[in-house]
Design a protein around this motif. Structure first.
Motif, mmCIF file in Angstrom:
data_model
loop_
_atom_site.group_PDB
_atom_site.id
_atom_site.type_symbol
_atom_site.label_atom_id
_atom_site.label_comp_id
_atom_site.label_asym_id
_atom_site.label_seq_id
_atom_site.Cartn_x
_atom_site.Cartn_y
_atom_site.Cartn_z
ATOM 1 N N LEU A 118 0.536 -0.839 0.500
ATOM 2 C CA LEU A 118 -0.001 0.132 -0.106
ATOM 3 C C LEU A 118 0.671 1.374 0.428
ATOM 4 N N TYR A 119 2.316 1.141 -0.691
ATOM 5 C CA TYR A 119 2.943 1.986 0.253
ATOM 6 C C TYR A 119 2.778 3.691 -1.449
ATOM 7 N N PRO A 120 3.375 4.450 -1.116
ATOM 8 C CA PRO A 120 2.842 5.982 -2.442
ATOM 9 C C PRO A 120 3.692 4.871 -3.408
ATOM 10 N N GLU A 121 3.262 4.684 -5.081
ATOM 11 C CA GLU A 121 4.324 4.396 -5.708
ATOM 12 C C GLU A 121 3.829 5.422 -7.297
ATOM 13 N N ARG A 122 4.768 5.302 -8.103
ATOM 14 C CA ARG A 122 4.699 5.964 -8.865
ATOM 15 C C ARG A 122 3.979 4.926 -10.339
ATOM 16 N N VAL A 123 3.153 5.060 -10.713
ATOM 17 C CA VAL A 123 2.312 4.559 -11.881
ATOM 18 C C VAL A 123 2.640 5.427 -13.072
ATOM 19 N N GLY A 124 3.222 5.216 -14.110
ATOM 20 C CA GLY A 124 3.067 6.074 -15.203
ATOM 21 C C GLY A 124 3.331 7.311 -14.836
ATOM 22 N N MET A 125 2.245 8.476 -15.517
ATOM 23 C CA MET A 125 2.778 9.623 -14.801
ATOM 24 C C MET A 125 2.242 10.321 -12.989
ATOM 25 N N GLU A 126 1.390 9.180 -12.528
ATOM 26 C CA GLU A 126 0.748 10.436 -10.955
ATOM 27 C C GLU A 126 1.698 8.904 -10.715
ATOM 28 N N ILE A 127 0.984 9.306 -8.704
ATOM 29 C CA ILE A 127 1.881 8.704 -8.217
ATOM 30 C C ILE A 127 0.584 8.018 -7.202
ATOM 31 N N LEU A 128 0.118 7.061 -6.729
ATOM 32 C CA LEU A 128 -0.523 6.246 -6.296
ATOM 33 C C LEU A 128 -0.635 5.840 -4.655
ATOM 34 N N MET A 129 -1.318 6.972 -4.442
ATOM 35 C CA MET A 129 -1.440 6.283 -2.558
ATOM 36 C C MET A 129 -2.046 6.259 -2.331
ATOM 37 N N PRO A 130 -1.973 5.572 -1.196
ATOM 38 C CA PRO A 130 -2.040 4.350 -0.005
ATOM 39 C C PRO A 130 -3.692 4.223 0.097
ATOM 40 N N THR A 131 -4.017 5.012 0.279
ATOM 41 C CA THR A 131 -5.762 5.073 0.823
ATOM 42 C C THR A 131 -6.020 4.785 -0.881
ATOM 43 N N HIS A 132 -5.991 4.854 -2.246
ATOM 44 C CA HIS A 132 -6.138 4.719 -3.250
ATOM 45 C C HIS A 132 -5.710 3.132 -3.919
ATOM 46 N N LYS A 133 -5.247 2.878 -2.937
ATOM 47 C CA LYS A 133 -4.506 1.357 -3.393
ATOM 48 C C LYS A 133 -5.744 0.334 -2.094
#
Length: 420
Positions: free
Chosen positions: A258-273
């Motif tokens: 669930l860590y913050p992660e760059r996917v493409g041009m955006e960073i997926l945040m823990p709540t999103h995951k």
């Protein structure tokens, strides 16, 4: 003759071996600000608190209080303790006279202990032995570290100071953190220089200093979370978890992916995951739950605060309600922190009678704080890079993302080991 000023509180320390508790509490939208606390309860007719000016509390927290003001504050705090059943005892037999200036461990220990006591009123199966034992251990290490730093600074020549500080920092970090040994060597060298000279001589060393501060914060928070998840793991059979959440708890300490992660041009945040994970955790027939169907578990909006009126046809009103709830879920996924009651009702509906919402509730709160932690550090890093030319050669957001992606390493090293 100047009247003696009385110190009632331990000020926030900025050394990140244990970050200030006020930092974490702000991510939960709570506060330890006495002015705000007294203001929130001043209209409670069951309490008769002294009114104390905001400026008096602010200045007194720095310079100390007069005896009269100190007596009023202590009277207010004892009323609040008795009314809300806070435990202000000293179960750890801490000698407060030995607590070093700038340390944060005491506030963390007392605050978390009281939070857990409150949780056990509603969830008596919860034990937090590992969490509190770890925190008390780190608190003691912090205090000893500060004591020895001050002792070295007072009694040695400049060359001796540097060598002794490097040795102390390396030994402390190697024994009591999970920072990489090669990084510890760099941190000890630069930190000792800063402690002695009170300045940094190059952007490269400043980058090491910033990495030290961020890495040490991550080490504390991730270690604390791992020990909390170890406590959860011990009662998992009582928690009625969906299979996928139980598997993640055992394999990844629930938070490993669930860590913050760059996917493409955006960073997926823990709540999103997390909410994406809930889609598969609460699935039926192996078909992931859609966000539209998930949003139906949110309570209907208050009619007085929505666009719905008595003039809307039933079908149109239903469409407006569903659209509002889907929008609400999207805001939660993006990191907006819902009220406790609102979140609990949603998770209880989502879990149904088959599962418990206890751990999912904690996961929502933890990932919300994780979002804010990352956003805080990313914004601070961006500001430092803007202020210091060429700093980006040594430090950038990709390094920050890689540092935040290390939770699984902490879980794997600690999950089967005895708590320190």
């Amino acid at each position: 003759m100047k009247k003696e000023r009385i110190q009632l509180f331990i000020r926030d320390g900025q050394f990140p071996f244990i970050p200030p508790f006020t930092e974490a509490s702000s991510w939960l939208n709570t506060t330890l600000d006495l002015t705000k606390i007294f203001k929130q309860v001043e209209n409670n007719t069951e309490l008769s608190l002294y009114k104390i000016d905001r400026k008096t509390i602010k200045s007194g927290s720095i310079d100390g209080f007069t005896q009269k003001t100190a007596d009023k504050i202590e009277y207010n705090l004892h009323l609040l303790r008795d009314h809300y059943q806070f435990d202000l005892s000293n179960p750890y037999n801490i000698n407060f006279n030995t607590v070093k200036p700038g340390s944060n461990g005491i506030i963390w220990l007392v605050s978390l202990d009281n939070i857990f006591r409150g949780l056990r009123i509603h969830h008596p199966v919860l034990t937090t032995y590992n969490t509190i034992k770890y925190l008390n251990h780190r608190r003691r290490v912090e205090n000893v570290l500060f004591y020895l730093i001050h002792k070295i600074i007072r009694k040695n020549t400049a060359i001796e100071k540097r060598d002794l500080l490097i040795k102390l920092i390396k030994e402390t970090y190697n024994s009591h953190t999970q920072l990489e040994r090669s990084n510890i060597d760099n941190y000890a060298s630069v930190l000792s220089e800063i402690i002695i000279d009170r300045k940094i001589h190059s952007n490269e060393k400043y980058a090491v200093f910033l990495k030290h501060n961020i890495s040490l914060k991550v080490d504390f928070y991730y270690s604390l979370l791992v020990h909390f998840m170890k406590d959860i793991l011990e009662i998992r059979c009582l928690l009625r978890l969906p299979t996928k959440i139980e598997e993640q708890l055992i394999d990844q300490g629930c938070l490993g992916k669930l860590y913050p992660e760059r996917v493409g041009m955006e960073i997926l945040m823990p709540t999103h995951k997390l909410f994406s994970f809930f889609r598969s955790a609460y699935t039926t027939n192996s078909i992931p739950l859609s966000y539209k169907n998930m949003s139906k578990h949110i309570n209907n909006p208050n009619p007085s605060r929505s666009r719905i009126s008595n003039t809307h046809p039933t079908q149109e009103a239903s469409e407006i309600i569903n659209a509002t709830k889907l929008k609400q879920l999207k805001s939660w996924r993006s990191g907006v922190t819902p009220e406790n009651d609102h979140l609990a009702e949603f998770l209880e509906s989502l879990s149904g009678e088959k599962y418990s919402a206890f751990l999912p509730f904690f996961l929502c709160r933890i990932t919300s704080m994780w979002n804010k932690f990352y956003i805080q550090e990313a914004a601070s890093l961006k500001n430092e890079i803007k202020k210091h030319k060429n700093l980006e050669k040594y430090l950038d957001e990709e390094w920050l993302l890689s540092t935040f992606a290390t939770y699984t390493k902490y879980w794997q090293k600690n999950a089967q080991a005895k708590t320190a």
